[in-house]
Design an enzyme around this catalytic site. Structure first.
Site, PDB file in Angstrom:
ATOM      1  CG  ASP A   1       6.370  -3.114   9.391  1.00 53.11           C
ATOM      2  OD1 ASP A   1       6.953  -3.643   8.420  1.00 53.11           O
ATOM      3  OD2 ASP A   1       6.098  -1.897   9.455  1.00 53.11           O
TER       4      ASP A   1
ATOM      5  CG  ASP B   1       2.685  -2.651   8.680  1.00 55.02           C
ATOM      6  OD1 ASP B   1       2.687  -1.736   7.836  1.00 55.02           O
ATOM      7  OD2 ASP B   1       2.868  -3.855   8.400  1.00 55.02           O
TER       8      ASP B   1
ATOM      9  CB  THR C   1      -1.870   7.234  -3.148  1.00 49.36           C
ATOM     10  OG1 THR C   1      -1.324   5.911  -3.236  1.00 49.36           O
ATOM     11  CG2 THR C   1      -0.931   8.211  -3.842  1.00 49.36           C
TER      12      THR C   1
ATOM     13  NE  ARG D   1      -2.405   0.961   3.614  1.00 47.50           N
ATOM     14  CZ  ARG D   1      -3.124   1.389   4.626  1.00 47.50           C
ATOM     15  NH1 ARG D   1      -4.437   1.406   4.531  1.00 47.50           N
ATOM     16  NH2 ARG D   1      -2.574   1.773   5.745  1.00 47.50           N
TER      17      ARG D   1
HETATM   18  O1  LIG Z   1      -7.047  -2.408   2.801  1.00 49.05           O
HETATM   19  P1  LIG Z   1      -5.806  -1.635   2.453  1.00 49.05           P
HETATM   20  O2  LIG Z   1      -5.965  -0.166   2.743  1.00 49.05           O
HETATM   21  O3  LIG Z   1      -5.325  -1.888   1.069  1.00 49.05           O
HETATM   22  O4  LIG Z   1      -4.682  -2.082   3.489  1.00 49.05           O
HETATM   23  C1  LIG Z   1      -4.448  -3.408   3.805  1.00 49.05           C
HETATM   24  C2  LIG Z   1      -3.149  -3.862   3.246  1.00 49.05           C
HETATM   25  O5  LIG Z   1      -2.065  -3.219   3.934  1.00 49.05           O
HETATM   26  C3  LIG Z   1      -1.179  -4.197   4.474  1.00 49.05           C
HETATM   27  O6  LIG Z   1      -0.171  -4.520   3.597  1.00 49.05           O
HETATM   28  P2  LIG Z   1       1.126  -3.586   3.413  1.00 49.05           P
HETATM   29  O7  LIG Z   1       0.915  -2.581   2.347  1.00 49.05           O
HETATM   30  O8  LIG Z   1       1.507  -3.036   4.757  1.00 49.05           O
HETATM   31  O9  LIG Z   1       2.206  -4.591   2.890  1.00 49.05           O
HETATM   32  P3  LIG Z   1       2.990  -5.724   3.714  1.00 49.05           P
HETATM   33  O10 LIG Z   1       2.034  -6.865   3.900  1.00 49.05           O
HETATM   34  O11 LIG Z   1       4.139  -6.044   2.841  1.00 49.05           O
HETATM   35  O12 LIG Z   1       3.415  -5.137   5.029  1.00 49.05           O
HETATM   36  C4  LIG Z   1      -2.108  -5.365   4.710  1.00 49.05           C
HETATM   37  O13 LIG Z   1      -1.430  -6.574   4.899  1.00 49.05           O
HETATM   38  C5  LIG Z   1      -2.997  -5.337   3.499  1.00 49.05           C
HETATM   39  O14 LIG Z   1      -2.446  -5.995   2.368  1.00 49.05           O
HETATM   40  O1  LIG Z   2      -4.071  -1.100  10.251  1.00 52.30           O
HETATM   41  C1  LIG Z   2      -3.510  -1.521   9.223  1.00 52.30           C
HETATM   42  C2  LIG Z   2      -3.840  -1.047   7.936  1.00 52.30           C
HETATM   43  C3  LIG Z   2      -3.199  -1.561   6.854  1.00 52.30           C
HETATM   44  N1  LIG Z   2      -2.238  -2.500   7.035  1.00 52.30           N
HETATM   45  C4  LIG Z   2      -1.905  -2.963   8.253  1.00 52.30           C
HETATM   46  O2  LIG Z   2      -1.029  -3.834   8.381  1.00 52.30           O
HETATM   47  N2  LIG Z   2      -2.546  -2.457   9.313  1.00 52.30           N
HETATM   48 MG   LIG Z   3       2.590  -3.867   6.057  1.00 50.27          MG
END
Ligand SMILES: O=P(O)(O)OC[C@H]1O[C@H](OP(=O)(O)OP(=O)(O)O)[C@H](O)[C@@H]1O
Ligand SMILES: O=c1cc[nH]c(=O)[nH]1
Ligand SMILES: [Mg+2]
Length: 209
Positions: free
Chosen positions: A203, A200, A108, A104
């Protein structure tokens, strides 16, 4: 709302409570994501179609049940969805696993695709899309659209924690998708994080940041 299933099982609720805690470290976090994923897999596979199969026990011939069709596919959204894969595979060891890499954009909040590898027969399977977090719904909606573009017609989405905004987005974009939600939270904050959420998920699973 009948294709939106919010889990009410006490074990799931208890484990999500521990998962949320700021003091829960990566090892325990990983274990909990896996355990909750397994419990949710049990719920999400409840309505899979069965067919009769003739078998022989040590005592007699009989008719048993087996899951009909080409069984299942599991598609984690990278990275955080990876935390739910092993648990699903323990319950459904014949499932094939595809991967969709999305992150994400922090400014944006739109999903950015960076990887995709799917089973060649993905369109013939019931596909379970995994991601612990459903926030704006952008990532889930895009992953689901990607699968539909590949011809998948039976899609189930599993997440541990969802914001109402994300549920609404997926419901609107993909009303045919069955959604399984561990806990439905209050809202998103100004940075697009789920409140109260758990921070997150990627993370916390992998010890980054
Ligand atoms: O509903 P949204 O607003 O799209 O957010 C949710 C997304 O954000 C996080 O991923 P992230 O972008 O943090 O990637 P990661 O899993 O690599 O940490 C989570 O695991 C989802 O995939
Ligand atoms: O709260 C949140 C939103 C997006 N992605 C995450 O991992 N946590
Ligand atoms: Mg993430």
């Amino acid at each position: 709302m009948s294709n939106i299933h919010v889990m009410d099982h006490p074990l799931i609720q208890h484990k999500i409570g521990v998962l949320r805690k700021v003091e829960t470290g990566s090892k325990e976090f990983r274990e909990l994501v896996s355990e909750i994923g397994m419990l949710m897999c049990y719920e999400a596979t409840r309505n899979l179609p069965l067919e009769d199969v003739e078998i022989e026990t040590p005592v007699a011939k009989t008719t048993a049940k087996q899951i009909a069709g080409k069984t299942l596919g599991i598609v984690p959204i990278l990275r955080a969805g990876l935390g739910m894969v092993d648990a699903m595979l323990q319950l459904v060891p014949t499932a094939k696993v595809g991967h969709i890499g999305l992150y994400r954009d922090p400014d944006t909040l739109n999903p950015v695709e960076y990887y995709c590898k799917l089973p060649y027969d993905v369109s013939e399977r019931d596909i379970f899309v995994l991601d612990p977090m459903l926030a704006t719904g952008g990532s889930a909606s895009e992953a689901i659209q990607f699968l539909k573009d590949k011809g998948v017609t039976r899609i189930h989405f599993l997440c541990l924690i969802a914001a109402p905004e994300g549920v609404e987005r997926v419901r609107k974009d993909h009303p045919d998708v069955e959604m399984y939600i561990g806990a439905l939270d209050e809202k998103l904050n100004d940075h697009g994080y789920i409140v109260p959420g758990l921070g997150d998920a990627g993370d916390r699973l992998f010890g980054t940041k």
